[in-house]
Design a protein around this motif. Sequence first.
Motif, PDB file in Angstrom:
ATOM      1  N   SER A   2      60.659  44.691  33.897  1.00  9.46           N
ATOM      2  CA  SER A   2      59.612  45.202  33.022  1.00  9.46           C
ATOM      3  C   SER A   2      59.320  46.640  33.407  1.00  9.46           C
ATOM      4  CB  SER A   2      58.338  44.362  33.147  1.00  9.46           C
ATOM      5  OG  SER A   2      57.285  44.948  32.419  1.00  9.46           O
ATOM      6  N   ASP A   3      58.968  47.457  32.424  1.00 10.41           N
ATOM      7  CA  ASP A   3      58.597  48.844  32.722  1.00 10.41           C
ATOM      8  C   ASP A   3      57.080  49.027  32.713  1.00 10.41           C
ATOM      9  OD1 ASP A   3      58.134  48.569  30.058  1.00 10.41           O
ATOM     10  OD2 ASP A   3      59.436  50.195  29.402  1.00 10.41           O
ATOM     11  N   ASP A   4      56.323  47.909  32.671  1.00  7.53           N
ATOM     12  CA  ASP A   4      54.876  47.991  32.572  1.00  7.53           C
ATOM     13  C   ASP A   4      54.175  47.626  33.881  1.00  7.53           C
ATOM     14  OD1 ASP A   4      55.052  48.661  29.867  1.00  7.53           O
ATOM     15  OD2 ASP A   4      55.183  46.562  29.295  1.00  7.53           O
ATOM     16  N   LEU A   5      54.917  47.593  34.987  1.00  2.82           N
ATOM     17  CA  LEU A   5      54.356  47.155  36.246  1.00  2.82           C
ATOM     18  C   LEU A   5      54.096  48.342  37.155  1.00  2.82           C
ATOM     19  CD1 LEU A   5      56.754  44.124  36.715  1.00  2.82           C
ATOM     20  CD2 LEU A   5      54.418  44.051  35.896  1.00  2.82           C
ATOM     21  N   GLY A   6      53.083  48.207  38.007  1.00  2.00           N
ATOM     22  CA  GLY A   6      52.741  49.295  38.911  1.00  2.00           C
ATOM     23  C   GLY A   6      53.257  49.058  40.310  1.00  2.00           C
ATOM     24  N   PHE A 110      58.896  30.791  42.379  1.00  2.00           N
ATOM     25  CA  PHE A 110      58.025  29.707  41.921  1.00  2.00           C
ATOM     26  C   PHE A 110      58.764  28.862  40.890  1.00  2.00           C
ATOM     27  CE2 PHE A 110      57.667  33.106  38.905  1.00  2.00           C
ATOM     28  CZ  PHE A 110      57.541  32.496  37.671  1.00  2.00           C
ATOM     29  N   ILE A 111      58.318  27.629  40.713  1.00  2.00           N
ATOM     30  CA  ILE A 111      58.938  26.745  39.718  1.00  2.00           C
ATOM     31  C   ILE A 111      57.875  26.270  38.738  1.00  2.00           C
ATOM     32  CG2 ILE A 111      58.647  24.601  41.077  1.00  2.00           C
ATOM     33  CD1 ILE A 111      61.567  23.912  39.999  1.00  2.00           C
ATOM     34  N   GLU A 122      57.543  33.272  31.561  1.00  2.00           N
ATOM     35  CA  GLU A 122      58.053  34.096  32.652  1.00  2.00           C
ATOM     36  C   GLU A 122      59.148  33.338  33.395  1.00  2.00           C
ATOM     37  OE1 GLU A 122      56.395  36.564  36.566  1.00  2.00           O
ATOM     38  OE2 GLU A 122      55.021  35.538  35.207  1.00  2.00           O
ATOM     39  N   PRO A 123      60.296  33.965  33.662  1.00  2.00           N
ATOM     40  CA  PRO A 123      61.400  33.263  34.316  1.00  2.00           C
ATOM     41  C   PRO A 123      61.001  32.706  35.689  1.00  2.00           C
ATOM     42  CG  PRO A 123      62.094  35.427  33.540  1.00  2.00           C
ATOM     43  CD  PRO A 123      60.624  35.367  33.366  1.00  2.00           C
ATOM     44  N   ASP A 124      61.334  31.445  35.930  1.00  2.00           N
ATOM     45  CA  ASP A 124      61.040  30.832  37.223  1.00  2.00           C
ATOM     46  C   ASP A 124      62.334  30.648  38.013  1.00  2.00           C
ATOM     47  OD1 ASP A 124      62.264  28.724  35.849  1.00  2.00           O
ATOM     48  OD2 ASP A 124      60.858  27.220  36.613  1.00  2.00           O
ATOM     49  N   ILE A 125      62.244  29.949  39.125  1.00  2.00           N
ATOM     50  CA  ILE A 125      63.396  29.801  40.004  1.00  2.00           C
ATOM     51  C   ILE A 125      64.525  29.011  39.334  1.00  2.00           C
ATOM     52  CG2 ILE A 125      62.555  27.710  41.157  1.00  2.00           C
ATOM     53  CD1 ILE A 125      63.639  28.861  43.785  1.00  2.00           C
ATOM     54  N   PHE A 126      64.183  28.085  38.436  1.00  2.00           N
ATOM     55  CA  PHE A 126      65.256  27.334  37.788  1.00  2.00           C
ATOM     56  C   PHE A 126      66.042  28.231  36.839  1.00  2.00           C
ATOM     57  CE2 PHE A 126      67.229  24.574  34.636  1.00  2.00           C
ATOM     58  CZ  PHE A 126      67.953  23.734  35.479  1.00  2.00           C
ATOM     59  N   HIS A 127      65.338  28.985  36.013  1.00  2.00           N
ATOM     60  CA  HIS A 127      66.041  29.924  35.132  1.00  2.00           C
ATOM     61  C   HIS A 127      66.869  30.906  35.946  1.00  2.00           C
ATOM     62  CE1 HIS A 127      66.798  32.935  32.006  1.00  2.00           C
ATOM     63  NE2 HIS A 127      66.495  33.814  32.953  1.00  2.00           N
ATOM     64  N   ARG A 222      64.832  38.333  19.728  1.00  2.00           N
ATOM     65  CA  ARG A 222      63.634  37.507  19.806  1.00  2.00           C
ATOM     66  C   ARG A 222      63.302  37.227  21.266  1.00  2.00           C
ATOM     67  NH1 ARG A 222      62.506  34.442  15.191  1.00  2.00           N
ATOM     68  NH2 ARG A 222      60.589  33.981  16.325  1.00  2.00           N
ATOM     69  N   ILE A 223      62.038  37.386  21.632  1.00  2.86           N
ATOM     70  CA  ILE A 223      61.636  37.037  22.990  1.00  2.86           C
ATOM     71  C   ILE A 223      60.797  35.763  23.026  1.00  2.86           C
ATOM     72  CG2 ILE A 223      61.695  39.437  23.770  1.00  2.86           C
ATOM     73  CD1 ILE A 223      58.609  39.407  23.601  1.00  2.86           C
ATOM     74  N   ASP A 224      60.452  35.250  21.838  1.00  2.80           N
ATOM     75  CA  ASP A 224      59.503  34.144  21.779  1.00  2.80           C
ATOM     76  C   ASP A 224      60.080  32.865  21.190  1.00  2.80           C
ATOM     77  OD1 ASP A 224      59.860  35.217  19.275  1.00  2.80           O
ATOM     78  OD2 ASP A 224      57.758  35.074  18.675  1.00  2.80           O
TER      79      ASP A 224
END
Length: 287
Positions: A2-6, A110-111, A122-127, A222-224
């Motif tokens: 993401s480019d929106d994180l600090g 996280f899972i 949000e992608p977790d450890i399984f993804h 599509r992201i959703d």
Amino acid sequence: MSDDLGKPPPGAAADWTVPQRWESYTPEDHATWDRLFDRQAQLLPGRVTPLFLQGLDLLRLSKPGIPDFEELSERLMKATGWQVVAVPGLVPDSVFFDHLANRRFVAGNFIRRPDQLDYLQEPDIFHDVFGHVPLLANPVFADYMQAYGRGGQRAAAAGAIDRLARLYWYTVEFGLIRAGSGLQLYGAGIVSSFSESRFALEDPSPNRIGFDLKRVMRTRYRIDDFQQTYFVIDSFEDLLDQTLNNDFGPIYAQLSEAADIGTEEVLATDHVYHRGTQDYARAKLAT
């Protein structure tokens, strides 16, 4: 990415990595992993590229419970020189590209909860681990991922992150690969999803179109929900060749004035494996 994180969150290093803390996973966490793994392991044979299944075996990912990144990285390092590092969630683009360029794959530590088996924003450890890591044991795909990371660093300097993000989305996350007269899955977003593993190959709704680098970079996604178009590569070797042997600078310049292509559009110049009905997307819009 993401480019929106600090700045990195508390407890994370400057490169956003954190300890996996494998010992902190609960029995419920391990049971969730096993449930997700078992249903994909039953569904994917015959649908996914055999190279993915080879990676599962080589990395011993069928061992019960959430993988320990230290053990997993040791096996992966021997195969292709990659390792898996834990992060608390999405990371900035620059951090993501730097890790890939140095053969480090970032994975959430996280899972999902048991009531989130079929969708998690949000992608977790399984993804991240089940979906992405098996193909990192394949030398050609591993080289493609590193090349993508290096390309991301150049794209950032050229202000072309959006174009390159589409390449990642339609290959690494949602790519299909030609297999004789048929198609198979390889994108992590598909192979880690019980429902999209079937939709991407078998549903009449989405388009399935031959991969073309410039076409992909112009195509929205599509992201959703399920994709309305999937792109089909001929082989990992061809995908790597197009990435390593293309100077993306002139491509970015050429595409800077080009209009985006809609998620459902089919062009006269496309190599169409299947022209979708788009019934699924239309039905969702109608509700």
